[in-house]
Design a protein around this motif. Structure first.
Motif, short mmCIF file in Angstrom:
data_model
loop_
_atom_site.label_atom_id
_atom_site.label_comp_id
_atom_site.label_asym_id
_atom_site.label_seq_id
_atom_site.Cartn_x
_atom_site.Cartn_y
_atom_site.Cartn_z
N GLU A 109 0.90 -1.36 -0.05
CA GLU A 109 0.10 -0.11 -0.07
C GLU A 109 0.94 1.19 -0.14
O GLU A 109 0.24 2.50 -0.43
CB GLU A 109 -1.02 0.02 1.17
N ILE A 201 0.56 12.51 9.05
CA ILE A 201 1.18 11.86 10.03
C ILE A 201 1.31 10.25 9.29
O ILE A 201 0.32 9.99 8.60
CB ILE A 201 0.42 11.51 11.18
N GLY A 202 2.46 9.72 9.47
CA GLY A 202 2.68 8.46 8.55
C GLY A 202 1.79 7.43 8.95
O GLY A 202 1.07 7.26 10.19
N VAL A 205 -5.11 4.44 8.77
CA VAL A 205 -6.15 3.27 9.58
C VAL A 205 -7.20 3.20 8.36
O VAL A 205 -7.89 4.08 7.94
CB VAL A 205 -6.66 3.71 10.63
N ARG A 206 -7.27 1.73 8.00
CA ARG A 206 -8.30 1.42 6.87
C ARG A 206 -9.22 0.37 7.69
O ARG A 206 -8.81 -0.57 8.28
CB ARG A 206 -7.59 0.82 5.87
N ARG A 357 -1.91 13.16 16.57
CA ARG A 357 -1.92 11.67 16.25
C ARG A 357 -2.64 10.90 17.10
O ARG A 357 -3.76 10.07 16.94
CB ARG A 357 -0.63 10.90 16.02
N MET A 361 -6.62 9.47 17.19
CA MET A 361 -6.93 8.13 17.31
C MET A 361 -7.86 7.73 18.27
O MET A 361 -8.90 6.64 18.20
CB MET A 361 -5.43 7.38 17.73
N SER A 365 -11.55 7.20 15.05
CA SER A 365 -10.68 6.07 14.27
C SER A 365 -11.60 4.87 14.89
O SER A 365 -12.62 5.02 15.53
CB SER A 365 -9.24 5.73 14.76
N SER A 367 -11.39 2.79 17.03
CA SER A 367 -11.30 2.39 18.29
C SER A 367 -11.31 3.79 19.26
O SER A 367 -11.70 4.08 20.51
CB SER A 367 -9.97 2.08 18.84
N SER B 54 -1.76 0.19 13.35
CA SER B 54 -2.22 -0.12 12.32
C SER B 54 -1.14 -0.88 11.49
O SER B 54 -0.05 -0.43 11.46
CB SER B 54 -2.38 1.40 11.39
N ILE B 55 -1.55 -1.75 10.70
CA ILE B 55 -0.83 -2.55 10.08
C ILE B 55 -0.90 -2.04 8.66
O ILE B 55 -1.78 -2.11 8.01
CB ILE B 55 -1.48 -4.24 10.07
N GLU B 56 0.53 -2.29 8.14
CA GLU B 56 0.54 -1.86 6.79
C GLU B 56 1.13 -3.04 5.78
O GLU B 56 2.04 -3.56 6.28
CB GLU B 56 1.46 -0.63 6.59
N ARG B 72 3.50 5.93 14.22
CA ARG B 72 2.54 5.99 12.88
C ARG B 72 1.03 5.83 13.47
O ARG B 72 0.84 5.77 14.72
CB ARG B 72 3.03 4.94 11.88
N MET B 73 0.14 5.69 12.39
CA MET B 73 -1.43 5.89 12.82
C MET B 73 -1.42 4.34 13.58
O MET B 73 -0.91 3.46 13.18
CB MET B 73 -2.07 5.90 11.54
N ALA B 74 -2.27 4.35 14.40
CA ALA B 74 -2.56 3.36 15.38
C ALA B 74 -4.25 3.36 15.92
O ALA B 74 -4.70 4.21 15.83
CB ALA B 74 -1.55 3.24 16.70
N TYR B 75 -4.38 2.13 16.17
CA TYR B 75 -5.82 1.94 16.92
C TYR B 75 -5.69 2.41 18.56
O TYR B 75 -6.64 2.90 18.81
CB TYR B 75 -6.11 0.62 16.78
N PHE B 76 -4.57 1.86 19.22
CA PHE B 76 -4.32 2.48 20.38
C PHE B 76 -2.96 2.72 20.60
O PHE B 76 -1.95 2.12 19.93
CB PHE B 76 -4.58 1.40 21.27
N THR B 169 -4.73 -5.64 7.55
CA THR B 169 -4.60 -4.34 7.25
C THR B 169 -5.72 -3.42 6.97
O THR B 169 -5.65 -2.40 7.22
CB THR B 169 -3.42 -4.27 5.93
N LEU B 170 -6.72 -4.01 6.38
CA LEU B 170 -8.03 -3.40 6.51
C LEU B 170 -8.85 -4.08 7.47
O LEU B 170 -9.27 -5.18 7.34
CB LEU B 170 -8.59 -3.64 4.88
#
Lengths: 446, 180
Positions: A109, A201-202, A205-206, A357, A361, A365, A367, B54-56, B72-76, B169-170
């Motif tokens: 991706e 930001i790097g 979240v999908r 960031r 989240m 997001s 969560s 978040s998983i890439e 980087r982007m995360a859920y928690f 990842t999704l």
């Protein structure tokens, strides 16, 4: 690469008969619409042709692909797309599919590459999309194969506005600036606070929601009304109290829209930023506001973190000051992929970027304490329509009919009061415009 | 035959400690299944770092194919104050997506425990299956691996660090209205 100057010839041609009904489905003068536009497969297929294959769609942020060969993958409607930084700094986008047998050419991706090689038969493409060679190339050469005719299908037009990359698959689409029109004046509130630009930001979240793609987009275009009810639990958790009743200060708040793009806002400066419950982020907004006022004027400086939300038609949305940035990607009439990022001012201190960031989240997001309650609303607003009789019941979007005002400073169509459905009506009116128009010339300016 | 029980110079804990740690994780899972979030918070150290990136999907040539990186982007990516806010939302009567309640099951397995970096800390690996159901047909399955630091304190074991790595990842769900 292939030149894509010719319009896409859809086979079979668009079904005019089905579209004749659409006027009955969307009646914004009366503020009502049919649920079928959230459920019917035929209508969805028309959306892919009439909207997603034509309009300017968000592809990414320039900060995601700073160097030559940097790429991200995304989609335009359900068409998978590869967005690549070129050696000369330009950005090109291609359908992420090999012209030989159609296999996907890039499975990651995000990343950096010198080219893309199809795993099936080894067709190899440069970052400019040109076919460079392939496995067993001698056999092709012997048959007079012309490589120049078999590059990746290039997205017809790619352009950017202050860091945001957009593309359209329609060579006849007007320039991006024209597509955004007066809405760019509002976008500068987000993208051009200090002339130094923005960045993502790097990471991204999908997630999947089993809802129609328009529910998220219309919600961000104008629906602050749901915040006080849907998000009561999140507000109490983050702020220690309920969302204030926004209709009580309607004098300072607006719905504005331009050709279906919508921004609802008040002028409280920090309301969205405050959702993080983080006083350092609020302090940052207070600190930068006077300088933003010098650059963009007082009104827009009071919008940088205020209670507000926005959508660029058809499916790119964000929350100013809160800085979640997202695309609602259609995956059938009853499913989407939601892609979210965090947008920050490049000039912001690293510590503030980090707070943004974490803030996006924990709020917006999968969560997040706010978004958790949105998903179920969107999903069941969609799923209820499986009922044959349910589907015949119109929906109400009539709040605020007659609230349009003339405003000395704000461009576009301006409506008094944030608790309103003016932007949602404008959004669906624009949807109807595109669904009916056979060409860009037929589209009215709204 | 001897079975190697060391990784990276760390010794596996003795059977009694392993049992305690495993019981700690099972108890945690039961508290989460039954929405006893205050009791769950009490199992955490005050300096908890709770991270679910978040998983890439990246090519191996880029960053060694790493699926996640810090910052980087995360859920928690939470400290105690964040987790307390999340729990505060769960407890609001207006948390609409929790009423009727979500039905949870956390299955914990593959527990492997070693001495930690600091005195009195343990490095504990585990896997989880999380199954959540709502309404009639909303069923969400998450499977992943966890790396924990669990600390022995005067008041008992406390979770001090957790990294949660899922396979998707999704994310195949509209939300993550639980802890993992």
């Amino acid at each position: 690469m292939c030149k894509n100057e010719k319009p896409i010839n859809f086979k079979p041609p668009r079904q005019k008969a089905a579209l004749d009904d659409l006027d009955q489905y969307v009646n914004m003068a009366e503020g009502r619409m049919s649920r079928k536009v959230f459920w019917e497969r035929d209508i969805y297929e028309q959306e892919l042709e009439k909207i997603f294959a034509r309009v300017w769609l968000f592809l990414g942020h320039v900060s995601q692909i700073p160097k030559a060969g940097d790429y991200v993958t995304t989609s335009m409607g359900e068409d998978d797309v590869l967005v690549v930084r070129q050696k000369d700094g330009a950005i090109k986008a291609f359908l992420n599919t090999c012209p030989h047998r159609g296999n996907r050419v890039c499975f990651s991706e995000v990343g950096n590459a010198r080219g893309f090689i199809c795993n099936y038969h080894g067709w190899s493409f440069g970052i400019d999309g040109a076919l460079r060679g392939m496995h067993e190339s001698g056999a092709y050469e012997a048959s007079g194969f012309d490589k120049s005719q078999h590059g990746l299908h290039e997205v017809a037009q790619v352009d950017s506005y202050k860091g945001l990359i957009f593309g359209t698959l329609d060579p006849a689409a007007p320039p991006l600036k024209e597509y955004l029109g007066d809405f760019a004046w509002y976008l500068d509130t987000l993208l051009d606070m200090d002339g130094e630009g923005t960045e993502f930001i790097g990471g991204c979240v999908r997630s999947v929601m089993k809802c129609n793609w328009k529910f998220g987009a219309e919600n961000f275009a104008g629906d602050v009304m749901h915040a006080g009810w849907t998000h009561d639990s999140g507000a109490k958790a983050m702020l220690g109290g309920a969302v204030p009743e926004l209709d009580k200060c309607a004098g300072d708040s607006y719905h504005v829209n331009v050709n279906g793009h919508g921004w609802e806002f008040n002028l409280d400066k920090v309301g969205n930023s405050a959702t993080f419950g983080d006083k350092e982020v609020r302090r940052y907004i207070h600190e930068i506001q006077p300088k933003v006022a010098e650059r963009l004027g007082h009104t827009r400086s009071m919008m940088i973190g205020s209670i507000s939300s926005a959508t660029v038609f058809p499916n790119m949305s964000f929350l100013p000051g809160q800085n979640t940035f997202r695309v609602w990607q259609p995956r059938g009439p009853d499913e989407i992929e939601l892609h979210t990022w965090t947008l920050v001012n490049k000039s912001a201190p690293e510590e503030i970027k980090e707070r943004y960031r974490r803030g996006t989240m924990i709020t917006f997001s999968p969560s997040g304490v706010f978004e958790m309650d949105d998903g179920e609303n969107f999903e069941y607003s969609t799923r209820s329509n499986r009922g044959r009789v349910t589907r015949e019941q119109d929906l109400f979007l009539g709040l605020g009919i007659g609230t349009r005002i003339e405003h000395p400073e704000l461009p576009g169509n301006v409506f008094q009061g944030q608790i309103n459905e003016a932007n949602q009506r404008a959004y669906y009116q624009r949807w109807l415009d595109f669904m009916k128009a056979e060409s860009w010339d037929e589209l009215p300016q709204r | 035959m001897t079975i190697t029980t060391e990784i990276a110079g760390r010794s596996a804990v003795d059977a009694a400690t392993a049992y305690q740690l495993e019981t700690f994780l099972k108890r945690e899972a039961r508290l989460l299944d039954t929405e006893r979030y205050d009791d769950w918070l009490a199992m955490l150290a005050d300096d908890i770092h709770y991270w679910m990136p978040s998983i890439e999907s990246r090519r191996r040539a880029n960053n060694g194919g790493a699926t996640h990186l810090p910052g980087r982007m995360a859920y928690f990516d939470d400290f105690m104050e964040h987790l307390q806010k999340r729990v505060a939302r769960f407890k609001q009567p207006t948390a609409w997506a929790e009423d009727p309640p979500t039905r949870h099951t956390h299955v914990i397995s593959n527990v492997e425990a070693y001495a930690g970096e600091a005195e009195g800390e343990y490095l504990v690996y585990s896997t989880f299956v999380n199954y959540r159901s709502r309404v009639e047909t909303d069923n969400d399955l998450l499977i992943g691996r966890r790396t924990d630091v669990i600390r022995a304190t005067q008041d008992g074991l406390r979770l001090a660090r957790r990294k949660i790595v899922i396979t998707q990842t999704l994310l195949q769900a509209k939300n993550i209205n639980t802890f993992l």
